[in-house]
Design a protein around this motif. Structure first.
Motif, PDB file in Angstrom:
ATOM      1  N   LYS A 307      70.402   0.691 100.544  1.00 23.84           N
ATOM      2  CA  LYS A 307      70.019   1.052 101.905  1.00 23.84           C
ATOM      3  C   LYS A 307      68.871   2.038 101.911  1.00 23.84           C
ATOM      4  N   ALA A 308      68.842   2.918 100.911  1.00 23.31           N
ATOM      5  CA  ALA A 308      67.767   3.911 100.825  1.00 23.31           C
ATOM      6  C   ALA A 308      66.433   3.253 100.500  1.00 23.31           C
ATOM      7  N   VAL A 309      66.453   2.235  99.649  1.00 25.99           N
ATOM      8  CA  VAL A 309      65.217   1.566  99.217  1.00 25.99           C
ATOM      9  C   VAL A 309      64.852   0.419 100.152  1.00 25.99           C
ATOM     10  N   LEU A 310      65.855  -0.286 100.672  1.00 26.36           N
ATOM     11  CA  LEU A 310      65.622  -1.459 101.531  1.00 26.36           C
ATOM     12  C   LEU A 310      66.348  -1.292 102.868  1.00 26.36           C
ATOM     13  N   GLY A 332      72.107 -12.161  95.298  1.00 26.12           N
ATOM     14  CA  GLY A 332      71.138 -12.297  94.216  1.00 26.12           C
ATOM     15  C   GLY A 332      69.726 -11.985  94.678  1.00 26.12           C
ATOM     16  N   GLU A 333      69.370 -12.466  95.869  1.00 31.15           N
ATOM     17  CA  GLU A 333      68.040 -12.188  96.423  1.00 31.15           C
ATOM     18  C   GLU A 333      67.856 -10.698  96.696  1.00 31.15           C
ATOM     19  N   LEU A 334      68.926 -10.066  97.168  1.00 34.23           N
ATOM     20  CA  LEU A 334      68.864  -8.635  97.462  1.00 34.23           C
ATOM     21  C   LEU A 334      68.688  -7.830  96.173  1.00 34.23           C
ATOM     22  N   GLN A 335      69.388  -8.228  95.120  1.00 31.10           N
ATOM     23  CA  GLN A 335      69.237  -7.569  93.824  1.00 31.10           C
ATOM     24  C   GLN A 335      67.792  -7.679  93.324  1.00 31.10           C
ATOM     25  N   GLU A 336      67.236  -8.874  93.423  1.00 28.13           N
ATOM     26  CA  GLU A 336      65.871  -9.105  92.947  1.00 28.13           C
ATOM     27  C   GLU A 336      64.870  -8.286  93.758  1.00 28.13           C
ATOM     28  N   TYR A 338      65.453  -5.524  95.376  1.00 23.84           N
ATOM     29  CA  TYR A 338      65.661  -4.109  95.036  1.00 23.84           C
ATOM     30  C   TYR A 338      64.933  -3.751  93.754  1.00 23.84           C
ATOM     31  N   ARG A 339      65.048  -4.623  92.740  1.00 16.13           N
ATOM     32  CA  ARG A 339      64.362  -4.376  91.467  1.00 16.13           C
ATOM     33  C   ARG A 339      62.848  -4.408  91.652  1.00 16.13           C
ATOM     34  N   ARG A 346      57.507   2.540  90.985  1.00 20.27           N
ATOM     35  CA  ARG A 346      57.244   3.191  89.697  1.00 20.27           C
ATOM     36  C   ARG A 346      55.820   2.925  89.235  1.00 20.27           C
ATOM     37  N   ASN A 347      55.369   1.686  89.371  1.00 22.42           N
ATOM     38  CA  ASN A 347      54.014   1.340  88.951  1.00 22.42           C
ATOM     39  C   ASN A 347      52.957   2.076  89.763  1.00 22.42           C
ATOM     40  N   THR A 348      53.213   2.229  91.053  1.00 22.05           N
ATOM     41  CA  THR A 348      52.264   2.928  91.925  1.00 22.05           C
ATOM     42  C   THR A 348      52.106   4.376  91.500  1.00 22.05           C
ATOM     43  N   ILE A 349      53.229   5.021  91.244  1.00 22.66           N
ATOM     44  CA  ILE A 349      53.189   6.428  90.829  1.00 22.66           C
ATOM     45  C   ILE A 349      52.506   6.561  89.470  1.00 22.66           C
TER      46      ILE A 349
END
Length: 357
Positions: A307-310, A332-336, A338-339, A346-349
């Motif tokens: 919920k915090a991320v999505l 499964g779609e929600l897991q993907e 989220y990842r 992480r890549n942006t930072i």
């Protein structure tokens, strides 16, 4: 009058309200004025919770105390004692004082939880603004991305209701579920005991539950002497509930109409060693139930992280748990997703940090 479930729901709802309040920072406005407004809203939400929970718990304790006293009367009647010779009043000072003492004890726990919740929510707002400013102004991350990163970081767990002696942060709804159920049980037990004493009864029985913990196993299934004057039985030094969520209680034990052989067996059972005497099967079943409870707690923690991320893609807790347990395509779609979002963040930072070197 609020039920136990409704009281606990107050804390689940307040946890969600506070995290949703922090989530509003995603609109990009992280000015000092906005921050102060959010901090004031936290105070208003916590004040509302404290008042509602305090009144609800007081009502619940009063009701459960009366239920305990009524249960004692019913137990005496069932044992063969005529109602005409009993004193069944519950308005005496001893009853009012006992119920009020339990209510005061419970309200202190409510105040403690409110203080922790307020501190946690306000700190999250402060931290979110600080992290967003650092990433945006110092590290060069876009304002929108920086705010999203900050909110996701601070909002990934439930609002703290208590900090344990080992430093563990206990979610407010979990802590208060224990508080409410403990004091509700204590009120019932105290009502039963005081009504027994009021009617000249000294012996009480702690019920036996097959599926129980190692602590309760030591004390259950025994008759106790409230005063300690009946040396055939152990003195009632420790009363149920023995811990939060304890299911043990007291009932009046009337020797007068009990068969001799049953009395002898009860004395023997009551004086067994105070140690864990559960069967292996009952121990295994208890451990299975504890693992199931842990699994449900982990699902709620996972839902909060998602919920915090999505915030816009994650369904409510009940739907999320349903998708997870069934292993649906939606889960499964929600897991993907989220990842993917976490990896993008992480890549942006990382990219921004390398650019700024």
């Amino acid at each position: 009058m609020a039920t136990t479930e409704e009281l606990i729901a107050l804390y689940i709802q307040t946890d969600e309200r506070l995290r949703a309040l922090i989530q509003t920072l995603l609109d990009g406005n992280i000015s000092n004025r906005r921050k102060q407004q959010l901090l004031q809203q936290v105070d208003a939400i916590i004040d509302e919770l404290t008042n509602d929970a305090g009144q609800g718990l007081a009502d619940l304790i009063g009701s459960e105390y009366r239920n305990g006293a009524t249960a004692a009367v019913a137990q005496l009647l069932a044992a063969g004692i005529a109602r005409e010779v009993m004193d069944v009043t519950v308005n005496a000072i001893v009853h009012q004082g006992a119920a009020q003492a339990i209510s005061d004890e419970g309200f202190y726990s409510i105040l403690e939880a409110s203080e922790h919740m307020s501190r946690d929510a306000k700190q999250r707002i402060e931290d979110a603004v600080r992290i967003a400013n650092e990433q945006s102004l110092i590290e060069g991350v876009s304002r929108r991305q920086a705010t999203q990163n900050a909110v996701a970081k601070v909002n990934k767990q439930g609002i703290t209701g208590m900090i344990a002696s080992n430093g563990a942060e206990i979610p407010a709804d979990k802590y208060m579920a224990g508080v409410v159920q403990y004091h509700q049980r204590k009120a019932h037990v105290t009502g039963t005991e005081n009504m027994a004493v009021q009617n000249g009864m000294d012996l009480v029985y702690v019920n036996f539950v097959g599926i129980t913990c190692s602590l309760c196993a030591k004390y259950q299934g025994r008759v106790y002497s409230i005063s300690g004057n009946d040396k055939r039985f152990p003195k009632l030094d420790l009363r149920p509930p023995y811990h939060s969520h304890c299911v043990h209680s007291l009932s009046v034990w009337v020797e007068e109409y009990t068969p001799v052989l049953e009395i002898e067996q009860t004395i023997k059972d009551s004086n067994r060693p105070f140690e864990d005497n559960r069967t292996e099967a009952n121990m295994n079943r208890y451990n299975d139930l504890q693992r199931e409870k842990s699994r449900k707690n982990e699902t709620r923690k996972q839902w909060i992280r998602y919920k915090a991320v999505l915030p816009n893609d994650t369904p409510n807790l009940q739907q999320f748990a349903g998708h997870k347990v069934r292993g649906t395509k939606k889960y499964g779609e929600l897991q993907e997703l989220y990842r993917e979002v976490n990896q993008i963040n992480r890549n942006t930072i990382l990219s921004t940090n390398l650019t700024n070197r």
